[in-house]
Design an enzyme around this catalytic site. Structure first.
Site, mmCIF file in Angstrom:
data_model
loop_
_atom_site.group_PDB
_atom_site.id
_atom_site.type_symbol
_atom_site.label_atom_id
_atom_site.label_comp_id
_atom_site.label_asym_id
_atom_site.label_seq_id
_atom_site.Cartn_x
_atom_site.Cartn_y
_atom_site.Cartn_z
ATOM 1 C CG ASP A 188 -23.862 56.171 -10.773
ATOM 2 O OD1 ASP A 188 -23.756 57.268 -10.516
ATOM 3 O OD2 ASP A 188 -22.889 55.424 -11.123
ATOM 4 C CG ASP A 237 -20.148 52.299 -11.103
ATOM 5 O OD1 ASP A 237 -20.574 52.681 -10.152
ATOM 6 O OD2 ASP A 237 -19.151 52.870 -11.840
ATOM 7 C CG ASP A 255 -23.389 54.099 -7.310
ATOM 8 O OD1 ASP A 255 -23.233 55.345 -6.530
ATOM 9 O OD2 ASP A 255 -23.259 53.818 -8.519
#
Lengths: 626, 72
Positions: free
Chosen positions: A325, A518, A522
């Protein structure tokens, strides 16, 4: 050494001395075989009484085919055949091996226990004006606690009084202390270094970081790897098979000999069968595999990488793709001024100064980053007539100059021509006295270790992918800077899951897909990927819950370190499986053919185990990379 | 429901056998025993009498490995 281990050690020493003494005496003094036998029985019982007892108990309960049974049959058999020395020696070395193994396991346990040392024992709470030490479990949310220098922070909370520095190394592996001040959130498990602080707790002890981490480490060896399961299943079939083979070896050749009319040589075949039994003991495999994984997980923990189970360590070793990400993982997730482009004779610092002054009244993150980049103190007497132009920006009088600061629309509205247009991140255009002065690009900052992290992965032949909800321009800029392989931008959270699923479907079936995020937004992707790696457990509960691997200090470079540890651990496991099985098989064949005697058998049993255990403990240590 | 117990056992193979024995006990849905941390985690069937089940599991463990202890 524990009391139990010491007792075994004394028994080993006594019986070894007795064995040597009787051996030497019997070389010089001629005595009848029965006297020699009785003498040898003394060290035999000293060293082997517990094994014999266990074997008998096992047989009575219908549990044959364990190690005790193997050793009892082999040694009793050897003594019965008047091979006294061998009988005692087998038992002696078996116990040496067991003791060694027990010490090695104990040492590994202690290593992990050192990690467990982050568990706080008490919290200081003010009760009726006196400071009292109470069990952290009894502290309610919102209680004010005092943490003195040298003490562990017992519960997560917010500092309400005092300044200090925290040692987070037990949690993150990071040795540089972290500065904290009033208003900062702090997490349990850190050690307060310099000053006493007052903290208002925001969580219960059971929900605090330290409890969650301890829980995770304690449970990590519960999730067994395929190699461990393989060995357990293997041992289940292996021991009965070798026992029956030994029985067959003792009976069949003599019977066949009898039938075809040659001497059966019972003794020769029984000795071979006993040798076979000693060689076959599966301890080397059964202990060294979990020990290796345990070491690997321990090694990762001391580097601030929490792995939730041996199975994930195994999966990490075969990672083919790492999907990142962007925001908060590869970048810091905070806005900073990333470029200042002055035009029309303005200086960069001058441009920043006008922008910072114009935006002075706002507390928007963009204004804050402008003020931070400007650095100097802002004299608010120099600014007046600040007007916010909704959706466009601001105008203000700064030092008797009319300043406009805002987006492209603002510049068009006031009729100022923009010379240098930028389109990544957030851009603040500035006009001074109706003259275009330049623009300031504000964007997320790439973490200092990101580039190194990607390079590390690439050198391990791992493909890197970046998924982000950010604009294409911003995503491409970051990707180009850090050298990531594949970029997918402008994704919604659901699209990220879809992208990861696509990767999983199209990859080589042996490869695993890891996703590093993080952990806050997510969670679905973290759980969908083969390995979910959460960044920054410090402060984020969702991370610890959803991920399989947690990087305690947000450092993406730890991913390639985790993989190195995983690969090393798996290599050790494979080495042990191959080495132990190969030596055993060769010795078994040699034993059956009568080439390997009892002393070779002892090596194949104890020697192999010692080597395998020593090899397994290597997993605890990590060589520093050049 | 899940519960964790401390155990004492000397060898890895015995630990594996104990794990099997606990798993085979009626009322136990799943069980894992970690030899390295000496912890037994038991997941019980819904509505199982935890104490009775654990007593039975302990007896089964003693059957396969005499030299073991579960701290109930």
């Amino acid at each position: 050494m524990t009391a139990k281990q010491k007792k075994v050690l004394y028994r080993i020493i006594i019986s070894a001395i007795l064995l040597a003494a009787i051996w030497i005496v019997s070389e010089f003094v001629d005595m009848p075989w029965w006297l020699e036998g009785i003498l040898y029985l003394v060290p035999y019982f000293v060293i082997g009484y517990d094994i014999l007892k266990k074997a008998v108990k096992g047989i009575l309960k219908g549990q044959v085919f364990d190690e005790n049974f193997l050793m009892a049959v082999a040694t009793v058999g050897a003594i019965g055949l008047k091979d006294f020395r061998e009988g005692v020696a087998v038992m002696l070395f078996y116990q040496v091996g067991e003791l060694f193994q027990s010490c090695a396991v104990g040492k590994s346990r202690k290593n992990i226990a050192a990690l467990m040392d982050i568990r706080p024992d008490y919290a200081n709470v003010m009760v009726d004006g006196n400071l009292e030490k109470v069990d952290p479990d009894d502290v309610e949310i919102g209680t004010e606690i005092i943490v003195n220098p040298g003490e562990k922070v017992p519960i997560d909370g917010v500092v309400i009084e005092g300044n200090s520095t925290l040692n987070t190394s037990a949690l993150t592996g990071e040795s540089v202390p972290r500065e904290i001040a009033c208003g900062d959130e702090i997490i349990s498990g850190c050690i307060n270094l310099t000053g006493a602080i007052k903290v208002r707790t925001t969580k219960e002890f059971g929900e605090s970081t330290v409890s969650k981490i301890l829980d995770m480490v304690e449970n990590s060896s519960m999730k067994k790897s395929r190699s461990e399961n393989f060995i357990t299943r293997f041992a289940k079939y292996y021991t009965p098979i070798v026992c029956y083979s030994a029985l067959a070896l003792a009976i069949l050749p003599p019977l066949v000999s009898l039938i075809i009319g040659i001497s059966p040589e019972w003794q020769k075949w029984i000795i071979r069968a006993l040798t076979f039994l000693v060689i076959s003991c599966p301890c080397a495999l059964v202990i060294s595999i979990p020990l290796s994984f345990f070491g690997g997980i321990g090694c990762a923990s001391t580097n601030g990488i929490l792995v939730k189970g041996s199975n994930y360590l195994e999966a990490l070793a075969s990672t083919g793709y790492v999907v990142f990400d962007k925001t908060g993982t590869l970048t810091k997730g905070v806005f900073e001024v990333n470029g200042v482009f002055a035009e029309n004779g303005f200086g960069n610092h001058e441009l920043l100064e006008y922008a910072a002054y114009a935006e002075n009244a706002s507390s928007h993150p963009i204004s804050l980053s402008l003020k931070k980049a400007y650095g100097a103190k802002i004299d608010s007497d120099k600014v007046s007539e600040i007007t916010e132009i909704a959706g466009h920006g601001v105008s203000a009088m700064v030092d008797r100059h009319k300043v406009y600061a805002g987006n492209l629309k603002l510049m068009n509205k006031i009729g100022v021509e923009v010379i240098n247009e930028h389109n990544d991140g957030t851009v603040v255009y500035v006009a001074v006295d109706d003259k275009y002065a330049g623009c300031i690009v504000i964007s997320d900052v790439i973490k200092p270790t990101t580039k190194q992290a990607i390079e590390g992965l690439k050198s391990q032949n791992i493909k890197t992918v970046m998924l982000t909800g950010d604009s294409k321009a911003a995503a491409d800029r970051v990707a180009a800077e850090i050298g990531i392989d594949i970029v997918k931008s402008e994704l919604l959270p659901a699209d990220k899951v879809a992208e990861v699923e696509k990767l999983i479907a199209n990859k080589n079936p042996k490869e695993r897909v890891a996703f590093a995020g993080d952990g806050i937004n997510d969670a679905p992707v973290l759980s969908r990927a083969d390995i979910g790696i959460a960044m920054g457990a410090l402060g984020s509960d969702a991370a610890i819950e959803a991920a399989d691997v947690v990087l305690m200090d947000d450092d993406p470079a730890k991913i390639s370190l985790a993989m190195r540890i995983a690969i090393k651990t798996l290599r050790i496991v494979k080495e042990n499986i191959v080495f132990a099985l190969a030596v055993k098989l060769v010795c078994l064949v040699l034993g059956a053919l009568g080439i390997a005697n009892m002393w070779v058998a002892i090596f194949a049993d104890v020697g192999v185990m010692v080597i395998a255990v020593v090899n397994a403990t290597r997993a605890l240590r990590l060589k520093k990379q050049k | 429901m899940k519960k964790t117990y401390g155990v004492e056992v000397d060898c890895a193979n015995c630990a594996a056998k104990m794990e099997e024995a606990v798993k085979a006990t009626a009322g136990v849905k799943d069980a894992t025993l970690s030899f390295m941390t000496l912890k037994l985690k038991v997941e019980f069937e819904d509505g199982a009498d935890v104490d009775a089940v654990m007593k039975e599991a302990y007896k089964n463990c003693k059957k396969v490995e005499d030299d073991c202890e579960i701290f109930l």
